[in-house]
Scaffold this motif. Structure first.
Motif, PDB file in Angstrom:
ATOM      1  N   ALA A  57     -16.281 -37.111  21.623  1.00  0.00           N
ATOM      2  CA  ALA A  57     -16.947 -37.849  20.999  1.00  0.00           C
ATOM      3  C   ALA A  57     -15.700 -38.975  21.951  1.00  0.00           C
ATOM      4  CB  ALA A  57     -16.282 -38.502  19.476  1.00  0.00           C
ATOM      5  N   SER A  58     -14.765 -38.615  22.233  1.00  0.00           N
ATOM      6  CA  SER A  58     -13.493 -38.918  22.591  1.00  0.00           C
ATOM      7  C   SER A  58     -13.709 -39.404  24.112  1.00  0.00           C
ATOM      8  CB  SER A  58     -12.186 -38.062  22.668  1.00  0.00           C
ATOM      9  OG  SER A  58     -11.606 -38.448  21.139  1.00  0.00           O
ATOM     10  N   ARG A  59     -14.065 -38.230  24.889  1.00  0.00           N
ATOM     11  CA  ARG A  59     -14.081 -37.937  26.211  1.00  0.00           C
ATOM     12  C   ARG A  59     -15.775 -39.004  26.102  1.00  0.00           C
ATOM     13  NH1 ARG A  59     -13.222 -33.911  29.539  1.00  0.00           N
ATOM     14  NH2 ARG A  59     -11.565 -32.395  29.106  1.00  0.00           N
ATOM     15  N   LEU A  60     -16.728 -38.977  25.489  1.00  0.00           N
ATOM     16  CA  LEU A  60     -17.541 -40.447  25.761  1.00  0.00           C
ATOM     17  C   LEU A  60     -17.006 -41.785  25.557  1.00  0.00           C
ATOM     18  CD1 LEU A  60     -20.666 -38.763  23.406  1.00  0.00           C
ATOM     19  CD2 LEU A  60     -20.180 -38.411  25.791  1.00  0.00           C
ATOM     20  N   LEU A  61     -16.157 -42.242  24.490  1.00  0.00           N
ATOM     21  CA  LEU A  61     -15.554 -43.139  24.732  1.00  0.00           C
ATOM     22  C   LEU A  61     -15.062 -43.266  25.543  1.00  0.00           C
ATOM     23  CD1 LEU A  61     -14.429 -42.875  20.979  1.00  0.00           C
ATOM     24  CD2 LEU A  61     -16.769 -44.330  21.961  1.00  0.00           C
ATOM     25  N   THR A 120     -19.405 -47.588  24.070  1.00  0.00           N
ATOM     26  CA  THR A 120     -18.963 -48.319  23.173  1.00  0.00           C
ATOM     27  C   THR A 120     -19.129 -47.125  22.307  1.00  0.00           C
ATOM     28  OG1 THR A 120     -21.058 -48.914  22.732  1.00  0.00           O
ATOM     29  CG2 THR A 120     -19.393 -49.792  24.554  1.00  0.00           C
ATOM     30  N   HIS A 121     -18.003 -47.533  20.960  1.00  0.00           N
ATOM     31  CA  HIS A 121     -18.313 -47.074  19.894  1.00  0.00           C
ATOM     32  C   HIS A 121     -19.308 -47.372  19.409  1.00  0.00           C
ATOM     33  CE1 HIS A 121     -13.906 -47.968  19.694  1.00  0.00           C
ATOM     34  NE2 HIS A 121     -13.544 -47.199  19.939  1.00  0.00           N
ATOM     35  N   ARG A 122     -20.254 -48.561  19.616  1.00  0.00           N
ATOM     36  CA  ARG A 122     -21.316 -49.123  18.646  1.00  0.00           C
ATOM     37  C   ARG A 122     -22.128 -48.280  19.810  1.00  0.00           C
ATOM     38  NH1 ARG A 122     -18.151 -53.414  18.609  1.00  0.00           N
ATOM     39  NH2 ARG A 122     -18.523 -54.727  16.907  1.00  0.00           N
ATOM     40  N   GLU A 123     -22.246 -48.070  21.069  1.00  0.00           N
ATOM     41  CA  GLU A 123     -23.779 -46.829  21.742  1.00  0.00           C
ATOM     42  C   GLU A 123     -23.129 -45.103  20.637  1.00  0.00           C
ATOM     43  OE1 GLU A 123     -24.020 -49.144  25.192  1.00  0.00           O
ATOM     44  OE2 GLU A 123     -22.460 -47.539  25.249  1.00  0.00           O
ATOM     45  N   LEU A 124     -22.090 -45.448  20.724  1.00  0.00           N
ATOM     46  CA  LEU A 124     -21.666 -43.248  20.316  1.00  0.00           C
ATOM     47  C   LEU A 124     -22.300 -43.329  18.373  1.00  0.00           C
ATOM     48  CD1 LEU A 124     -20.796 -40.649  20.038  1.00  0.00           C
ATOM     49  CD2 LEU A 124     -18.535 -42.137  19.777  1.00  0.00           C
ATOM     50  N   LEU A 125     -21.762 -44.449  17.887  1.00  0.00           N
ATOM     51  CA  LEU A 125     -22.401 -44.364  17.136  1.00  0.00           C
ATOM     52  C   LEU A 125     -24.356 -44.653  16.458  1.00  0.00           C
ATOM     53  CD1 LEU A 125     -21.244 -47.686  14.537  1.00  0.00           C
ATOM     54  CD2 LEU A 125     -21.009 -44.789  14.271  1.00  0.00           C
ATOM     55  N   ALA A 166     -28.961 -37.870  14.931  1.00  0.00           N
ATOM     56  CA  ALA A 166     -28.412 -36.143  15.539  1.00  0.00           C
ATOM     57  C   ALA A 166     -27.975 -35.909  13.889  1.00  0.00           C
ATOM     58  CB  ALA A 166     -27.398 -36.076  16.518  1.00  0.00           C
ATOM     59  N   ALA A 167     -26.836 -36.002  13.723  1.00  0.00           N
ATOM     60  CA  ALA A 167     -26.507 -35.977  12.263  1.00  0.00           C
ATOM     61  C   ALA A 167     -27.759 -35.223  11.236  1.00  0.00           C
ATOM     62  CB  ALA A 167     -25.217 -36.689  11.585  1.00  0.00           C
ATOM     63  N   GLY A 168     -28.591 -36.447  10.494  1.00  0.00           N
ATOM     64  CA  GLY A 168     -29.304 -36.137   9.815  1.00  0.00           C
ATOM     65  C   GLY A 168     -30.310 -35.631  10.083  1.00  0.00           C
ATOM     66  N   LEU A 169     -31.173 -35.530  11.289  1.00  0.00           N
ATOM     67  CA  LEU A 169     -32.289 -34.050  11.701  1.00  0.00           C
ATOM     68  C   LEU A 169     -31.795 -32.688  12.134  1.00  0.00           C
ATOM     69  CD1 LEU A 169     -33.797 -36.378  14.824  1.00  0.00           C
ATOM     70  CD2 LEU A 169     -35.163 -35.742  12.444  1.00  0.00           C
ATOM     71  N   PHE A 181     -21.831 -34.317  14.805  1.00  0.00           N
ATOM     72  CA  PHE A 181     -22.132 -35.792  14.743  1.00  0.00           C
ATOM     73  C   PHE A 181     -21.784 -36.123  14.140  1.00  0.00           C
ATOM     74  CE2 PHE A 181     -25.477 -33.115  16.618  1.00  0.00           C
ATOM     75  CZ  PHE A 181     -25.740 -33.306  17.632  1.00  0.00           C
ATOM     76  N   SER A 182     -21.648 -35.970  12.553  1.00  0.00           N
ATOM     77  CA  SER A 182     -20.617 -37.459  11.611  1.00  0.00           C
ATOM     78  C   SER A 182     -18.888 -37.432  12.421  1.00  0.00           C
ATOM     79  CB  SER A 182     -20.921 -36.282  10.198  1.00  0.00           C
ATOM     80  OG  SER A 182     -21.910 -36.774   9.816  1.00  0.00           O
ATOM     81  N   ALA A 183     -18.228 -36.387  12.979  1.00  0.00           N
ATOM     82  CA  ALA A 183     -17.275 -36.286  13.408  1.00  0.00           C
ATOM     83  C   ALA A 183     -17.601 -37.511  14.509  1.00  0.00           C
ATOM     84  CB  ALA A 183     -16.232 -35.210  14.314  1.00  0.00           C
ATOM     85  N   GLY A 184     -18.076 -37.056  15.480  1.00  0.00           N
ATOM     86  CA  GLY A 184     -17.971 -38.704  16.091  1.00  0.00           C
ATOM     87  C   GLY A 184     -18.551 -40.129  15.963  1.00  0.00           C
ATOM     88  N   ALA A 185     -19.145 -40.024  15.134  1.00  0.00           N
ATOM     89  CA  ALA A 185     -19.548 -41.298  14.327  1.00  0.00           C
ATOM     90  C   ALA A 185     -18.492 -41.821  13.036  1.00  0.00           C
ATOM     91  CB  ALA A 185     -20.405 -41.403  12.861  1.00  0.00           C
TER      92      ALA A 185
END
Length: 431
Positions: A279-283, A288-293, A299-302, A331-335
């Motif tokens: 997630a840090s690399r993607l940011l 953006t933070h919103r896009e990462l959410l 993905a976390a739910g599925l 995925f929750s860690a990234g969120a």
């Protein structure tokens, strides 16, 4: 020379703080992982009893979170408070060890211990960033990343050894080890050389109730935070319901060996570390933070659907449990990284304690209901059926969040009109 000495002091303090937090995370995870195993294998607890222990850990945020978060924003010496919390936790774990040694341990005592540790976590979370700032670490995001990665790796090691230790020596040693880690954390905090002072607030202090309302106003003024709170309510019902049933599902339904009980948690914490780094690399690449959410929450739910689908021989069932437990955490860690960024950007550090605690309390209310409902669902529909219901709710939560995104409700919020000193304008960070 003075600048070089100051830099060395900051680096040394950060290392000490990292060691203390890593040790505390190790001991806490060791005990938390072992608690469910002890409840099921030693005290013959079923889904309802385990759900009471889970609920005990979540009630403090529900009952005291907003008030403690508001008070934490007023603390001028956060390190002293953190040391006191560590010492209280150490004494509690020593008492649990003595009770386990004397054969007096019970589900009620485990639930009470979970309540006290949950109360300490509310205080720790509210003071975390203010204390980290007091160390003057420079790049706050990088320092936070180091701490989070170290804690996650420590948790993975603790989860690995918890099951075998329970099977080999019982709960007493685990409680004593946890007490020692809290003492080590307190000693590390006391050894820090940087000044234990918090920056002065940009806004004058008012009454406790007004400051609490200011935190609520900061959430309501941010459309993304409102949407995330809705998601958090539904997903925490699902998560707590899953946790309440998972030990019984693994040990009784799938009949997995006790020694393998901690394996999914090991994989989950390792993947959480990987998820944080990814997630840090993607940011850093301008996501953006919103896009990462938007990426992480569905993905976390599925990915959690793999847990109730676990079946078949040991290797196949264990693989499904690991996937269904670890991937949602990845995925929750990234969120989590994304939502903390939203809080920092749109709300500001001055209100971090009360805003984060308010959000935590709302999510915890849902988690408490989910823990109790999960136990009842496991008894009514069978543990596997109860897990299917929980995972379906997690997917629904993500879908609702995506619908909010599609409707264009998650643009960067405008400043709140008519803000007054008693209800600070969201987005104004203390300088």
């Amino acid at each position: 020379m003075t600048g070089t000495a100051s830099l060395m002091t900051r680096a040394s303090d950060l290392r000490l703080y990292l060691w203390g937090q890593t040790a505390s995370a190790f001991g806490s995870t060791l005990t938390a992982t072992a608690t469910s195993v002890v409840a099921v294998t030693v005290l013959d607890a079923g889904p309802r009893e385990v759900s009471l222990i889970v609920a005990g850990a979540t009630l403090p945020a529900l009952l005291f979170g907003p008030v403690l978060g508001t008070l934490a924003d007023r603390v001028t010496r956060p390190r002293r408070t953190l040391v006191l919390v560590d010492l209280i936790c150490a004494g509690t774990m020593l008492l649990c060890g003595a009770l386990a040694l004397g054969g007096l341990l019970s589900v009620a005592i485990l639930a009470g211990t979970a309540f006290l540790l949950g109360l300490s976590q509310v205080v720790l979370n509210a003071l975390y960033f203010s204390h980290l700032r007091s160390l003057d670490v420079g790049d706050l995001s990088r320092a936070r990343g180091k701490l989070q990665t170290s804690e996650l790796l420590s948790r993975s090691v603790a989860a690995t050894v918890a099951g075998p230790l329970v099977a080999a020596v019982g709960a007493t040693l685990l409680f004593v080890m946890d007490s020692l880690t809290y003492l080590f954390s307190a000693l590390s905090l006391r050894s820090l050389r940087s000044q234990d002072r918090r920056r002065e607030p940009a806004h004058p202090r008012t009454g406790l109730l007004r400051e609490l309302r200011a935190g609520g106003a900061a959430i309501r003024a941010n459309r993304l935070l409102v949407a995330f709170v809705v998601y958090a309510v539904l997903s925490n019902v699902a998560l707590s319901g899953t946790i309440a049933q998972r030990a019984v599902f693994m040990l009784d339904t799938l009949q997995l060996p006790v020694a393998l009980y901690g394996l999914p948690s090991v994989a989950a914490t390792l993947l959480a570390a990987v998820g944080t780094m990814a997630a840090s690399r993607l940011l850093s690449r301008r996501l953006t933070h919103r896009e990462l959410l938007v990426i992480c929450l569905p993905a976390a739910g599925l990915s959690g659907l793999a847990l109730p689908a676990a079946y078949g021989p040991l290797w196949l069932a264990m693989t499904a449990v690991v996937i269904g437990t670890a991937l949602p955490v990845f995925f929750s860690a990234g969120a989590n990284l994304a939502i903390v960024g939203v809080l920092s950007d749109d709300v500001g550090d001055e209100f971090f304690g009360r805003v984060s605690s308010l959000m935590l309390s709302v999510a915890t209310l849902a988690g408490t209901v989910g823990a109790l409902a999960g136990g009842l669902a496991g008894e009514r529909f069978g543990v596997r059926g109860g897990l299917w219901l929980c995972q379906a709710l997690a997917v629904l939560a993500a879908l609702i969040f995506l619908v909010s995104v599609r409707r264009g409700r998650l643009d960067r919020p405008a400043p709140a009109p008519g803000a007054s000193p008693s209800v600070p304008e969201p987005g104004r960070e203390a300088r």
